[in-house]
Design an enzyme around this catalytic site. Structure first.
Site, PDB file in Angstrom:
ATOM      1  N   ASP A 144       0.650  71.822  47.080  1.00 39.60           N
ATOM      2  CA  ASP A 144       1.330  70.572  47.433  1.00 39.60           C
ATOM      3  C   ASP A 144       2.780  70.582  46.960  1.00 39.60           C
ATOM      4  O   ASP A 144       3.044  70.578  45.750  1.00 39.60           O
ATOM      5  CB  ASP A 144       0.566  69.397  46.799  1.00 39.60           C
ATOM      6  CG  ASP A 144       1.059  68.046  47.274  1.00 39.60           C
ATOM      7  OD1 ASP A 144       1.918  67.998  48.171  1.00 39.60           O
ATOM      8  OD2 ASP A 144       0.563  67.028  46.732  1.00 39.60           O
ATOM      9  N   MET A 156       1.461  56.796  44.036  1.00 40.46           N
ATOM     10  CA  MET A 156       2.346  56.921  42.859  1.00 40.46           C
ATOM     11  C   MET A 156       2.495  55.557  42.193  1.00 40.46           C
ATOM     12  O   MET A 156       2.739  54.564  42.868  1.00 40.46           O
ATOM     13  CB  MET A 156       3.722  57.408  43.302  1.00 40.46           C
ATOM     14  CG  MET A 156       3.678  58.704  44.081  1.00 40.46           C
ATOM     15  SD  MET A 156       5.312  59.157  44.637  1.00 40.46           S
ATOM     16  CE  MET A 156       4.942  60.644  45.569  1.00 40.46           C
ATOM     17  N   ASP A 205      -0.565  60.094  49.279  1.00 40.34           N
ATOM     18  CA  ASP A 205       0.055  60.197  47.948  1.00 40.34           C
ATOM     19  C   ASP A 205       0.207  58.827  47.298  1.00 40.34           C
ATOM     20  O   ASP A 205       0.968  57.994  47.777  1.00 40.34           O
ATOM     21  CB  ASP A 205       1.442  60.833  48.080  1.00 40.34           C
ATOM     22  CG  ASP A 205       1.353  62.326  48.306  1.00 40.34           C
ATOM     23  OD1 ASP A 205       0.682  63.008  47.524  1.00 40.34           O
ATOM     24  OD2 ASP A 205       1.958  62.811  49.288  1.00 40.34           O
ATOM     25  N   MET A 210       0.479  71.820  42.076  1.00 33.80           N
ATOM     26  CA  MET A 210       1.764  71.217  42.446  1.00 33.80           C
ATOM     27  C   MET A 210       2.821  72.322  42.494  1.00 33.80           C
ATOM     28  O   MET A 210       3.069  72.996  41.497  1.00 33.80           O
ATOM     29  CB  MET A 210       2.201  70.159  41.422  1.00 33.80           C
ATOM     30  CG  MET A 210       1.463  68.839  41.455  1.00 33.80           C
ATOM     31  SD  MET A 210       1.447  67.919  43.025  1.00 33.80           S
ATOM     32  CE  MET A 210       3.164  67.899  43.505  1.00 33.80           C
ATOM     33  N   HIS A 248      -4.417  61.709  46.713  1.00 36.54           N
ATOM     34  CA  HIS A 248      -3.800  62.354  45.547  1.00 36.54           C
ATOM     35  C   HIS A 248      -3.272  61.249  44.632  1.00 36.54           C
ATOM     36  O   HIS A 248      -2.269  60.601  44.936  1.00 36.54           O
ATOM     37  CB  HIS A 248      -2.664  63.265  46.058  1.00 36.54           C
ATOM     38  CG  HIS A 248      -1.898  63.959  44.981  1.00 36.54           C
ATOM     39  ND1 HIS A 248      -0.718  64.642  45.236  1.00 36.54           N
ATOM     40  CD2 HIS A 248      -2.125  64.106  43.651  1.00 36.54           C
ATOM     41  CE1 HIS A 248      -0.272  65.157  44.104  1.00 36.54           C
ATOM     42  NE2 HIS A 248      -1.096  64.840  43.127  1.00 36.54           N
ATOM     43  N   GLY A 298       6.143  63.255  42.604  1.00 34.12           N
ATOM     44  CA  GLY A 298       6.923  62.017  42.633  1.00 34.12           C
ATOM     45  C   GLY A 298       7.741  61.834  43.901  1.00 34.12           C
ATOM     46  O   GLY A 298       8.026  60.706  44.289  1.00 34.12           O
ATOM     47  N   PHE A 299       8.099  62.934  44.527  1.00 31.62           N
ATOM     48  CA  PHE A 299       8.977  62.827  45.699  1.00 31.62           C
ATOM     49  C   PHE A 299       8.635  63.899  46.729  1.00 31.62           C
ATOM     50  O   PHE A 299       8.272  65.026  46.359  1.00 31.62           O
ATOM     51  CB  PHE A 299      10.452  62.998  45.283  1.00 31.62           C
ATOM     52  CG  PHE A 299      10.876  61.982  44.264  1.00 31.62           C
ATOM     53  CD1 PHE A 299      11.338  60.728  44.658  1.00 31.62           C
ATOM     54  CD2 PHE A 299      10.778  62.269  42.900  1.00 31.62           C
ATOM     55  CE1 PHE A 299      11.700  59.776  43.702  1.00 31.62           C
ATOM     56  CE2 PHE A 299      11.141  61.319  41.943  1.00 31.62           C
ATOM     57  CZ  PHE A 299      11.604  60.075  42.342  1.00 31.62           C
ATOM     58  N   GLY A 300       8.808  63.544  47.985  1.00 28.09           N
ATOM     59  CA  GLY A 300       8.715  64.536  49.055  1.00 28.09           C
ATOM     60  C   GLY A 300      10.049  65.255  49.193  1.00 28.09           C
ATOM     61  O   GLY A 300      11.043  64.874  48.565  1.00 28.09           O
ATOM     62  N   GLY A 301      10.061  66.301  49.982  1.00 28.61           N
ATOM     63  CA  GLY A 301      11.316  66.960  50.344  1.00 28.61           C
ATOM     64  C   GLY A 301      11.965  67.803  49.271  1.00 28.61           C
ATOM     65  O   GLY A 301      13.158  68.097  49.355  1.00 28.61           O
ATOM     66  N   MET A 347      -1.399  60.084  41.722  1.00 20.29           N
ATOM     67  CA  MET A 347      -0.385  60.379  40.700  1.00 20.29           C
ATOM     68  C   MET A 347      -0.222  59.119  39.866  1.00 20.29           C
ATOM     69  O   MET A 347       0.820  58.448  39.883  1.00 20.29           O
ATOM     70  CB  MET A 347       0.923  60.796  41.377  1.00 20.29           C
ATOM     71  CG  MET A 347       0.848  62.194  41.963  1.00 20.29           C
ATOM     72  SD  MET A 347       2.152  62.518  43.160  1.00 20.29           S
ATOM     73  CE  MET A 347       1.375  61.875  44.621  1.00 20.29           C
ATOM     74  N   SER A 374       1.065  65.188  54.734  1.00 16.80           N
ATOM     75  CA  SER A 374       1.221  64.059  53.818  1.00 16.80           C
ATOM     76  C   SER A 374       1.958  62.915  54.507  1.00 16.80           C
ATOM     77  O   SER A 374       3.128  63.057  54.880  1.00 16.80           O
ATOM     78  CB  SER A 374       2.002  64.483  52.579  1.00 16.80           C
ATOM     79  OG  SER A 374       2.407  63.316  51.886  1.00 16.80           O
ATOM     80  N   GLY A 404       4.528  67.601  53.925  1.00 20.95           N
ATOM     81  CA  GLY A 404       5.060  66.289  54.246  1.00 20.95           C
ATOM     82  C   GLY A 404       6.262  66.403  55.156  1.00 20.95           C
ATOM     83  O   GLY A 404       6.157  66.334  56.391  1.00 20.95           O
ATOM     84  N   SER A 405       7.428  66.635  54.549  1.00 17.93           N
ATOM     85  CA  SER A 405       8.669  66.670  55.341  1.00 17.93           C
ATOM     86  C   SER A 405       8.635  67.721  56.440  1.00 17.93           C
ATOM     87  O   SER A 405       9.138  67.476  57.540  1.00 17.93           O
ATOM     88  CB  SER A 405       9.886  66.970  54.461  1.00 17.93           C
ATOM     89  OG  SER A 405       9.613  66.746  53.125  1.00 17.93           O
ATOM     90  N   HIS A 431      -3.345  63.720  53.954  1.00 19.85           N
ATOM     91  CA  HIS A 431      -3.022  63.643  52.527  1.00 19.85           C
ATOM     92  C   HIS A 431      -2.310  62.320  52.240  1.00 19.85           C
ATOM     93  O   HIS A 431      -1.309  61.972  52.880  1.00 19.85           O
ATOM     94  CB  HIS A 431      -2.130  64.843  52.163  1.00 19.85           C
ATOM     95  CG  HIS A 431      -1.888  65.007  50.706  1.00 19.85           C
ATOM     96  ND1 HIS A 431      -2.798  65.567  49.845  1.00 19.85           N
ATOM     97  CD2 HIS A 431      -0.810  64.704  49.939  1.00 19.85           C
ATOM     98  CE1 HIS A 431      -2.307  65.605  48.619  1.00 19.85           C
ATOM     99  NE2 HIS A 431      -1.095  65.066  48.644  1.00 19.85           N
TER     100      HIS A 431
END
Ligand code: DX5
Ligand code: ZN
Length: 217
Positions: free
Chosen positions: A176, A38, A36, A138, A67, A143-146, A69, A9, A198-199, A34
């Site tokens: 994800d 938002m 994202d 999900m 994706h 809404g957020f990575g990490g 959102m 991501s 992602g992270s 990927h």
């Protein structure tokens, strides 16, 4: 063991160096990229939109897995298709006319995905599973990575896999949120086909080898 598709991501990448981040993914064993999106309404965060997706696509040599959102995705799927999306995933929770949304995406020639928030039950897709190319489960709140991986995900993936097998469908299961070296194998064993990360990829010292490690976990 079956190898998963890996979809890093770019949400966790260095936006000031997006071109070189995408070139790194081109050199890696990543299968999809990927992306994202938002809107600050469906989820409490804003990422980026159509022009940035188009910029990623200009350098990408791999399919863009977009994706969404966002609310009212039907108003934007055509623009994201034109920006280079190979697959477009909408949220179950944002789509009162999900069947229509899926048909719209397929008519554009994209793979159609449906994402489920952590609280959304898998069996809500039973009557539509054969029409869906990808179910994105999900494993964090969108809404957020990490964020930390939600353990209940394993049960959901197993249930979904049974539903897909029963229907004789080719639907892929994508996971994800919070995916890393510690949960990847159990997710694949449970039935996952695609892992988003992602992270774990972009914050590692050597993202190319992290991607390869995930693929060969
Ligand atoms: C979260 C996004 C994810 C996110 C994953 O709302 O849908 O794709 O980028 O990031 P990590 O792998 O850091 O949890
Ligand atoms: Zn995502």
């Amino acid at each position: 063991m079956k190898k998963p598709l890996i979809a890093p991501s770019v949400l966790a990448s260095d936006f000031a160096n997006l071109q070189s981040e995408v070139e790194m993914l081109n050199r890696s064993t990543a299968d999809w990229i990927h992306v994202d999106i938002m809107d600050g309404i469906f989820v409490p965060n804003i990422s980026f939109g159509i022009p940035v997706t188009e910029a990623i696509n200009r350098h990408a040599q791999k399919p863009l897995d977009v994706h969404l959102m966002i609310e009212k995705p039907e108003n934007y799927v055509k623009a994201f298709h034109e920006a280079g999306a190979a697959s477009l995933t909408v949220h179950y929770e944002a789509c009162p006319h999900l069947h229509r949304n899926i048909q719209q995406i397929k008519e554009l020639g994209c793979k159609a995905g449906v994402a489920l928030n952590p609280h959304t039950k898998v069996d809500l897709l039973a009557d539509i599973i054969q029409d869906i190319d990808i179910v994105l489960v999900m494993s964090v709140n969108p809404g957020f990575g990490g964020q930390k991986f939600i353990e209940k995900t394993y049960d959901k993936v197993k249930e979904l896999k049974e539903m897909i097998n029963l229907a004789g469908s080719n639907t892929l299961i994508e996971i994800d949120g919070g995916v890393n070296q510690n949960n990847a194998k159990a997710l694949i064993d449970a039935g996952a086909d695609v892992l988003v990360a992602g992270s774990f990829v972009f914050k590692s010292n050597d993202p190319v080898s992290t991607i390869s490690d995930l693929k060969n976990v």
